[in-house]
Design an enzyme around this catalytic site. Structure first.
Site, PDB file in Angstrom:
ATOM      1  N   LYS A 182      42.682  36.815  40.567  1.00  0.00           N
ATOM      2  CA  LYS A 182      43.424  36.912  41.819  1.00  0.00           C
ATOM      3  C   LYS A 182      44.857  36.403  41.641  1.00  0.00           C
ATOM      4  O   LYS A 182      45.190  35.757  40.652  1.00  0.00           O
ATOM      5  CB  LYS A 182      42.740  36.082  42.917  1.00  0.00           C
ATOM      6  CG  LYS A 182      41.404  36.638  43.387  1.00  0.00           C
ATOM      7  CD  LYS A 182      41.558  37.942  44.141  1.00  0.00           C
ATOM      8  CE  LYS A 182      40.216  38.466  44.635  1.00  0.00           C
ATOM      9  NZ  LYS A 182      39.371  38.958  43.542  1.00  0.00           N
TER      10      LYS A 182
ATOM     11  N   SER B 236      39.503  44.975  44.182  1.00  0.00           N
ATOM     12  CA  SER B 236      40.342  44.142  45.037  1.00  0.00           C
ATOM     13  C   SER B 236      41.759  43.957  44.502  1.00  0.00           C
ATOM     14  O   SER B 236      42.618  43.446  45.218  1.00  0.00           O
ATOM     15  CB  SER B 236      39.705  42.767  45.250  1.00  0.00           C
ATOM     16  OG  SER B 236      39.847  41.956  44.108  1.00  0.00           O
TER      17      SER B 236
END
Length: 238
Positions: A197, A159
């Site tokens: 993230k 991701s």
């Protein structure tokens, strides 16, 4: 190879497009890169166009299209500059030592290392628990770390690939409980899930953004997310 300013501008444009759906203005780009005039932005955009990273739609206002992002360790400069955008310092870890990411002289200066804990795998896709086990450790050049306490986590998933963070990379984390918007962090969600993230604050909410268009941004009330550290470098083994 992109210059640092070219790379910084490309990441800024890409981030702005993701957040707003349209390109930043020349004034916004000038301010973001702390340039004195817009002519410098014109030169950077032209260079990015020539290298196939960016496309301008000349008959539309604020219409830049990011065609591709650089592969870290080949296109991107080493991370020693300022600003919140993360530009990984990727160290190729071979059996004979650390190679490829620095010049011969700087590698020689980095022979002095410090051992930091390696805490298992952190998700760069869906969050997973991090294993808090001090039995595994990794040696890291002292000059790479700077001040503060550090630890390492192994990245799992894809991701964050558009930020140059690949499955199997070892993420070097500076332990801290605060971070700025746009920085890549280790986030602890609901005291049980850990993920890597990009941080975005939206009022009383926190958005955890992936760097892969196939993944959705996850948004939580601020009290559910605790910052466990900030990404400062990567190790990659070939």
């Amino acid at each position: 190879m992109l210059t640092r300013k070219q790379h910084q501008l490309l990441l800024y444009i890409d981030d702005h497009l993701r957040r707003t759906g349209y390109s930043p203005s020349f004034d916004e780009m000038k301010d973001a890169l702390e340039l004195r005039s817009k002519s410098g932005i014109h030169r950077l955009i032209s260079a990015l166009e020539e290298r196939g990273f960016l496309r301008r739609h000349h008959h539309r206002a604020r219409a830049l299209e990011v065609l591709r992002l650089p592969h870290m360790g080949t296109e991107a400069p080493a991370a020693t500059g300022t600003g919140t955008a993360f530009v990984p310092a990727v160290l190729n870890q071979g059996q004979t030592g650390l190679e490829g990411a620095f010049s011969e002289a700087s590698v020689a200066n980095d022979r002095q290392t410090v051992s930091i804990p390696l805490y298992g795998r952190i998700a760069a896709g869906l969050p997973i628990e991090a294993m808090q086990d001090d039995s595994d450790r990794i040696d890291v050049p002292v000059s790479l770390l700077g001040t503060g306490e550090h630890y390492a986590l192994t990245v799992a998933g894809d991701s964050m690939i558009e930020a140059g963070i690949l499955d199997g990379d070892i993420a070097i984390i500076r332990r801290r409980e605060t971070a700025e918007n746009g920085q890549i962090i280790v986030a602890l969600i609901d005291e049980q899930e850990v993920t890597l993230k990009k941080l975005r604050r939206r009022g009383s909410m926190i958005a955890l953004e992936a760097a892969n268009r196939d993944y959705e941004t996850r948004i939580f009330p601020a009290e559910r997310v605790h910052i466990q550290g900030r990404l400062v470098a990567l190790f990659r083994q070939y």
